[in-house]
Write a protein that holds these residues in place. Sequence first.
Motif, PDB file in Angstrom:
ATOM      1  N   ILE A 283       0.857  -1.196   0.000  1.00 15.07           N
ATOM      2  CA  ILE A 283       0.000   0.000   0.000  1.00 15.07           C
ATOM      3  C   ILE A 283       0.891   1.243   0.000  1.00 15.07           C
ATOM      4  N   ALA A 284       1.905   1.217   0.848  1.00 14.44           N
ATOM      5  CA  ALA A 284       2.798   2.382   0.967  1.00 14.44           C
ATOM      6  C   ALA A 284       3.474   2.678  -0.366  1.00 14.44           C
ATOM      7  N   GLN A 285       3.880   1.611  -1.053  1.00 18.30           N
ATOM      8  CA  GLN A 285       4.552   1.797  -2.342  1.00 18.30           C
ATOM      9  C   GLN A 285       3.590   2.406  -3.371  1.00 18.30           C
ATOM     10  N   ARG A 286       2.333   1.908  -3.352  1.00 10.03           N
ATOM     11  CA  ARG A 286       1.344   2.377  -4.325  1.00 10.03           C
ATOM     12  C   ARG A 286       0.929   3.831  -4.052  1.00 10.03           C
ATOM     13  N   VAL A 287       0.892   4.177  -2.764  1.00  8.56           N
ATOM     14  CA  VAL A 287       0.411   5.502  -2.361  1.00  8.56           C
ATOM     15  C   VAL A 287       1.507   6.562  -2.508  1.00  8.56           C
ATOM     16  N   GLY A 288       2.741   6.157  -2.270  1.00  8.45           N
ATOM     17  CA  GLY A 288       3.872   7.084  -2.412  1.00  8.45           C
ATOM     18  C   GLY A 288       4.144   7.859  -1.131  1.00  8.45           C
TER      19      GLY A 288
ATOM     20  N   THR B   1     -13.259  14.896  -0.417  1.00 11.94           N
ATOM     21  CA  THR B   1     -12.176  15.102   0.549  1.00 11.94           C
ATOM     22  C   THR B   1     -10.820  14.740  -0.052  1.00 11.94           C
ATOM     23  N   MET B   2     -10.766  13.653  -0.823  1.00 12.25           N
ATOM     24  CA  MET B   2      -9.438  13.216  -1.315  1.00 12.25           C
ATOM     25  C   MET B   2      -8.969  14.028  -2.523  1.00 12.25           C
ATOM     26  N   GLY B   3      -9.894  14.684  -3.235  1.00 11.45           N
ATOM     27  CA  GLY B   3      -9.496  15.490  -4.391  1.00 11.45           C
ATOM     28  C   GLY B   3      -9.153  14.602  -5.579  1.00 11.45           C
ATOM     29  N   THR B   4      -8.860  15.235  -6.699  1.00 12.56           N
ATOM     30  CA  THR B   4      -8.688  14.473  -7.939  1.00 12.56           C
ATOM     31  C   THR B   4      -7.494  13.513  -7.880  1.00 12.56           C
ATOM     32  N   HIS B   5      -6.430  13.922  -7.205  1.00 14.28           N
ATOM     33  CA  HIS B   5      -5.234  13.062  -7.225  1.00 14.28           C
ATOM     34  C   HIS B   5      -5.054  12.259  -5.943  1.00 14.28           C
ATOM     35  N   GLY B   6      -6.050  12.338  -5.089  1.00 15.86           N
ATOM     36  CA  GLY B   6      -5.977  11.587  -3.836  1.00 15.86           C
ATOM     37  C   GLY B   6      -6.395  10.143  -4.006  1.00 15.86           C
ATOM     38  N   LEU B   7      -6.312   9.407  -2.914  1.00 17.80           N
ATOM     39  CA  LEU B   7      -6.704   7.997  -2.907  1.00 17.80           C
ATOM     40  C   LEU B   7      -7.519   7.744  -1.637  1.00 17.80           C
ATOM     41  N   ALA B   8      -8.266   6.637  -1.646  1.00 15.07           N
ATOM     42  CA  ALA B   8      -8.991   6.239  -0.429  1.00 15.07           C
ATOM     43  C   ALA B   8      -8.776   4.747  -0.220  1.00 15.07           C
ATOM     44  N   LEU B   9      -8.463   4.357   1.010  1.00 10.96           N
ATOM     45  CA  LEU B   9      -8.269   2.945   1.345  1.00 10.96           C
ATOM     46  C   LEU B   9      -9.420   2.518   2.253  1.00 10.96           C
ATOM     47  N   LEU B  10     -10.259   1.611   1.721  1.00  8.71           N
ATOM     48  CA  LEU B  10     -11.445   1.192   2.472  1.00  8.71           C
ATOM     49  C   LEU B  10     -11.399  -0.311   2.754  1.00  8.71           C
ATOM     50  N   GLY B  11     -11.949  -0.716   3.898  1.00  8.69           N
ATOM     51  CA  GLY B  11     -12.098  -2.135   4.214  1.00  8.69           C
ATOM     52  C   GLY B  11     -13.510  -2.587   3.860  1.00  8.69           C
ATOM     53  N   PHE B  12     -13.613  -3.778   3.218  1.00 12.63           N
ATOM     54  CA  PHE B  12     -14.925  -4.333   2.845  1.00 12.63           C
ATOM     55  C   PHE B  12     -15.004  -5.784   3.290  1.00 12.63           C
ATOM     56  N   ASP B  13     -16.018  -6.128   4.075  1.00 10.74           N
ATOM     57  CA  ASP B  13     -16.254  -7.530   4.400  1.00 10.74           C
ATOM     58  C   ASP B  13     -16.929  -8.192   3.203  1.00 10.74           C
ATOM     59  N   LEU B  14     -16.433  -9.380   2.812  1.00  8.14           N
ATOM     60  CA  LEU B  14     -16.911 -10.008   1.574  1.00  8.14           C
ATOM     61  C   LEU B  14     -18.009 -11.044   1.845  1.00  8.14           C
TER      62      LEU B  14
ATOM     63  N   THR C 279      -6.877  -3.961  -5.300  1.00  7.11           N
ATOM     64  CA  THR C 279      -7.590  -4.709  -4.247  1.00  7.11           C
ATOM     65  C   THR C 279      -6.646  -5.731  -3.639  1.00  7.11           C
ATOM     66  N   TRP C 280      -6.644  -5.806  -2.315  1.00  6.31           N
ATOM     67  CA  TRP C 280      -5.882  -6.855  -1.620  1.00  6.31           C
ATOM     68  C   TRP C 280      -6.865  -7.664  -0.791  1.00  6.31           C
TER      69      TRP C 280
ATOM     70  N   LEU D  40      -8.143   0.056  -2.650  1.00  3.63           N
ATOM     71  CA  LEU D  40      -7.649   1.414  -2.878  1.00  3.63           C
ATOM     72  C   LEU D  40      -8.479   2.022  -4.003  1.00  3.63           C
ATOM     73  N   LEU D  41      -9.117   3.143  -3.707  1.00  8.19           N
ATOM     74  CA  LEU D  41      -9.970   3.795  -4.706  1.00  8.19           C
ATOM     75  C   LEU D  41      -9.313   5.090  -5.156  1.00  8.19           C
ATOM     76  N   ARG D  42      -9.498   5.397  -6.427  1.00  7.09           N
ATOM     77  CA  ARG D  42      -9.003   6.670  -6.963  1.00  7.09           C
ATOM     78  C   ARG D  42     -10.174   7.372  -7.631  1.00  7.09           C
ATOM     79  N   ALA D  43      -9.987   8.652  -7.928  1.00  4.70           N
ATOM     80  CA  ALA D  43     -11.046   9.383  -8.636  1.00  4.70           C
ATOM     81  C   ALA D  43     -11.122   8.877 -10.076  1.00  4.70           C
ATOM     82  N   GLN D  44     -12.343   8.757 -10.608  1.00  6.60           N
ATOM     83  CA  GLN D  44     -12.499   8.284 -11.992  1.00  6.60           C
ATOM     84  C   GLN D  44     -11.773   9.186 -12.961  1.00  6.60           C
TER      85      GLN D  44
END
Length: 337
Positions: free
Chosen positions: A85-90, A195-208, A317-318, A329-333
């Motif tokens: 995640i850290a590598q992907r987020v920078g 909140t995250m803006g166009t170049h931001g990211l969001a990391l969410l947890g989802f129960d499957l 997705t992990w 990890l979600l990004r803006a479309q």
Amino acid sequence: MTPASGSCSARQASSDDWTLIDLAPPVADLRADARAGLRASPKRLSSKYFYDARGSRLFEAITRQPEYYLTRVETALLEAVAPRIAQRVGPNVHVVELGTGSGIKTRQLLDALDDPVAYTSVEISKAALIDSTRALAAQFPHLQLLPVCADFTRPVPLPPARRAARRTLVFFPGSTLGNFDDDDALELLRSIRQTMGTHGLALLGFDLVKPVERLEAAYNDAAGVTAEFTLNLLARLNREADGRFDLNRFAHHAAYSVERERIETAIVSREAQTVDVAGETVHFDAGERIEVEISRKYTGASIRGIAAESGLAVAETWTDAARDFALVLLRAQDADA
Ligand code: AVI
């Protein structure tokens, strides 16, 4: 997590290193909401009222029950994939967490990230916010902490960090999105997108989605902690809204709806009865339900669907080996892929 039921009332809210930013809405009106919810058909009470001090303690106890796999699996997954995640987020991100939990997942993320510039936690309960900020200040003495007391279901203006951030990373673990109905979940994701803006990211947890027996066991633990957590809502109405509920005459009921892909939790009246609460007398038929919580379960397709409807796209997705839980990890479309 502490959804929007508390209030930012008086309590020392700063130290040499941080100052709490108070954007709290008016205190949620438990009495008025209880009257309206118990007049409705079917009767309902919002799960946001679970989290008074006792409810928050009971939720922490739920996360330690053998049947409640969510927290254990998500924590282990985060531990395993945090470097990726850290590598992907920078480097040099401004982390914005919605709600505060026990702080374990926050620590895991902050430990892994490359030189984060600031950490903002958005939390409606001032007491929980102050406690978690104090703990983080001790653990991350060089990280700028920006605690914001606010309702995270609305867009929150981000306090500026001292150092410029390369991007914003919104962190919303625990599959807490699943406690919102479809419309409210969409609204919340759109607010995260803002909140995250166009170049931001969001990391969410989802129960499957998984076999019904496991899902139902997670919400009906053998020790009865989840039942106590649910019925604490009535105990809270007794404490704070002049309620006269006899908890022995009500039962916790949690069942999975395959059609709706969600656990539906209700408080069921064991017998016909009338109860005084918040200045009214409420009648219950035998077996009548008060709907109190939904816990949505997700598939890759439903995650992609709700993300797309909110202007977001799945960047990565992990999942754990058993595919019980996903960190997404979600990004803006409209951002570059
Ligand atoms: C906080 N939230 C994601 C929990 C869940 O699994 O829906 C709350 C909970 N309710 C009963 N057990 C746990």
